[in-house]
Design a protein around this motif. Structure first.
Motif, PDB file in Angstrom:
ATOM      1  N   UNK A 139      41.193  27.097  30.383  1.00  0.00           N
ATOM      2  CA  UNK A 139      40.310  27.289  31.532  1.00  0.00           C
ATOM      3  C   UNK A 139      40.887  28.307  32.513  1.00  0.00           C
ATOM      4  N   UNK A 140      40.021  28.829  33.381  1.00  0.00           N
ATOM      5  CA  UNK A 140      40.476  29.722  34.454  1.00  0.00           C
ATOM      6  C   UNK A 140      41.527  29.024  35.310  1.00  0.00           C
ATOM      7  N   UNK A 141      41.303  27.758  35.606  1.00  0.00           N
ATOM      8  CA  UNK A 141      42.220  27.013  36.473  1.00  0.00           C
ATOM      9  C   UNK A 141      43.613  26.922  35.860  1.00  0.00           C
ATOM     10  N   UNK A 142      43.667  26.705  34.542  1.00  0.00           N
ATOM     11  CA  UNK A 142      44.974  26.621  33.876  1.00  0.00           C
ATOM     12  C   UNK A 142      45.709  27.954  33.944  1.00  0.00           C
ATOM     13  N   UNK A 143      44.973  29.053  33.736  1.00  0.00           N
ATOM     14  CA  UNK A 143      45.590  30.376  33.811  1.00  0.00           C
ATOM     15  C   UNK A 143      46.029  30.675  35.242  1.00  0.00           C
ATOM     16  N   UNK A 144      45.178  30.377  36.215  1.00  0.00           N
ATOM     17  CA  UNK A 144      45.521  30.607  37.619  1.00  0.00           C
ATOM     18  C   UNK A 144      46.767  29.813  38.012  1.00  0.00           C
ATOM     19  N   UNK A 145      46.840  28.568  37.563  1.00  0.00           N
ATOM     20  CA  UNK A 145      47.981  27.711  37.878  1.00  0.00           C
ATOM     21  C   UNK A 145      49.262  28.283  37.293  1.00  0.00           C
ATOM     22  N   UNK A 146      49.167  28.773  36.070  1.00  0.00           N
ATOM     23  CA  UNK A 146      50.335  29.377  35.420  1.00  0.00           C
ATOM     24  C   UNK A 146      50.768  30.650  36.152  1.00  0.00           C
ATOM     25  N   UNK A 147      49.804  31.505  36.467  1.00  0.00           N
ATOM     26  CA  UNK A 147      50.129  32.793  37.070  1.00  0.00           C
ATOM     27  C   UNK A 147      50.668  32.651  38.495  1.00  0.00           C
ATOM     28  N   UNK A 148      50.372  31.545  39.165  1.00  0.00           N
ATOM     29  CA  UNK A 148      50.948  31.314  40.497  1.00  0.00           C
ATOM     30  C   UNK A 148      52.462  31.225  40.445  1.00  0.00           C
ATOM     31  N   UNK A 149      52.989  30.747  39.301  1.00  0.00           N
ATOM     32  CA  UNK A 149      54.449  30.611  39.175  1.00  0.00           C
ATOM     33  C   UNK A 149      55.103  31.895  38.677  1.00  0.00           C
ATOM     34  N   UNK A 150      54.305  32.776  38.060  1.00  0.00           N
ATOM     35  CA  UNK A 150      54.853  34.020  37.506  1.00  0.00           C
ATOM     36  C   UNK A 150      55.188  34.997  38.626  1.00  0.00           C
ATOM     37  N   UNK A 151      56.367  35.590  38.547  1.00  0.00           N
ATOM     38  CA  UNK A 151      56.792  36.596  39.530  1.00  0.00           C
ATOM     39  C   UNK A 151      56.533  38.018  39.054  1.00  0.00           C
ATOM     40  N   UNK A 152      56.656  38.235  37.737  1.00  0.00           N
ATOM     41  CA  UNK A 152      56.480  39.572  37.171  1.00  0.00           C
ATOM     42  C   UNK A 152      55.660  39.458  35.893  1.00  0.00           C
TER      43      UNK A 152
END
Length: 379
Positions: A139-152
């Motif tokens: 889902x979009x939410x799962x991707x958004x949640x993951x990308x919030x933790x990504x720095x680069x």
């Protein structure tokens, strides 16, 4: 600097990592599949293997074979998760950076651990990782949640950077080929008039649609291809069976390189250097490394264009052809016919593509930039 990498054992991953060999970085790798075997491809890397089993008890493999139901039940208590493994590795290694390759296979698994620390986190998207995530049930939410933790973010195409920015990612991003860059032996690049092979990738699973290429070839005039040798690499069994049963292919010269007998990259590049055309056809992909390598070796590229990614390197009708509908084998056949019938077009495309890859994707040029991105990540 200590870098902890998390990835499946993949050719492109090994190529990427080997760029860092003489960088002065101390590199660790958690094999997300954990086959237990140390890879000879990156012997200088400290490899975290054998993490999955709490106890490799006697006769375990015999039990797995003879009583699979009991074995599966016992493994619920005997196997560690990837999250547990990375948590233990972070505690023992104390890395300066964690670098995760691919989202669904590794990223989501380690996210709970990464949320519990502030270690700089790099994520490399691969292939269909971003473009096809909804088709894979993400889902979009799962991707958004993951990308919030990504720095680069490191992506192999601009298309996926834009897609993730549209979902709210606003931190540092880079676009590099998934293997880090292309190195070729230019002495293996033959002139178009001396080429005798048509080469294509045989993926017929998930998003692969090599079957449409085979059907396209079956439509061609036999006079046009009677002196051509067809090579199919990374061939799935379904496609192999279809080709062997094909009345048309029984009249042609062809070589099948099965997927499980992985063709060495050096051998593949040599085939590309002798190929008139290289084809790749998928419902979803990023920027295919094989496409870039084929262009570097002068093969005329005919490639699917999911989401416009391939159009970042191919101008349709100038330095290759774009497959706009990967399920339309009749249109693919027409593209092949046009390419085979126009030697001048192929010659011009070869000259352009060899220079283009040299100027934009040369490994020796990209390597210092990739090393620098790790340094910049911890500034």
């Amino acid at each position: 600097m200590k870098i902890l990498m998390v990835a499946i054992p993949n050719h492109h991953f090994f190529q990427w990592v080997n760029q860092l060999k003489d960088s002065g970085f101390e590199v660790f790798w958690i094999d997300a599949n954990d086959d237990g075997v140390v890879s000879h491809r990156i012997p200088w890397v400290k490899q975290v293997k054998g993490w999955r089993l709490n106890w490799d008890y006697p006769l375990r493999l015999t039990l797995k074979k003879r009583v699979p139901g009991l074995y599966k039940f016992l493994q619920k208590f005997n196997e560690k998760s990837l999250a547990t493994a990375i948590g233990e590795s972070i505690s023992s290694v104390n890395p300066d950076i964690v670098h995760c390759f691919e989202m669904q296979l590794t990223g989501f698994s380690i996210l709970p651990i990464m949320k519990g620390n502030n270690i700089p986190f790099i994520y490399s998207s691969w292939g269909s990782d971003v473009y096809y995530y909804k088709k894979r049930g993400t889902t979009d939410k799962e991707v958004e949640d993951f990308m919030k933790r990504v720095d680069v973010l490191i992506s192999d195409c601009h298309r996926d950077v834009k897609a993730l920015k549209d979902l709210g990612f606003d931190k540092t991003s880079y676009v590099f080929p998934g293997n880090g860059g292309i190195t070729v032996d230019t002495t293996k690049i033959k002139a178009q008039k001396d080429r005798i092979i048509i080469l294509f990738k045989g993926y017929q699973y998930d998003a692969g649609e090599a079957l449409q290429i085979v059907k396209a070839i079956e439509l061609l005039n036999l006079e046009l291809i009677k002196n051509v040798e067809f090579h199919v690499y990374s061939t799935d069994k379904e496609l192999e069976n279809y080709i062997k049963a094909s009345h048309v292919f029984n009249q042609l010269s062809y070589v099948i390189h099965p997927r499980h007998e992985r063709l060495k990259n050096e051998e593949l590049l040599m085939l590309m250097g002798k190929s008139i055309i290289h084809l790749g056809n998928n419902l979803s992909d990023g920027m295919p490394n094989a496409l870039l390598e084929a262009m570097a070796m002068g093969a005329f590229p005919i490639q699917s264009n999911p989401g416009g990614a391939t159009a970042e390197v191919i101008e349709d009708g100038v330095n290759g052809f774009l497959i706009e509908n990967p399920l339309d084998f009749k249109a693919i056949s027409k593209l092949m016919e046009d390419a085979l019938s126009d030697l001048q077009l192929r010659q011009k495309a070869q000259d352009y593509n060899v220079r283009f890859i040299e100027n934009n994707y040369k490994r020796a040029t990209l390597q210092p930039k990739i090393i620098q991105l790790y340094k910049d990540t911890i500034v």
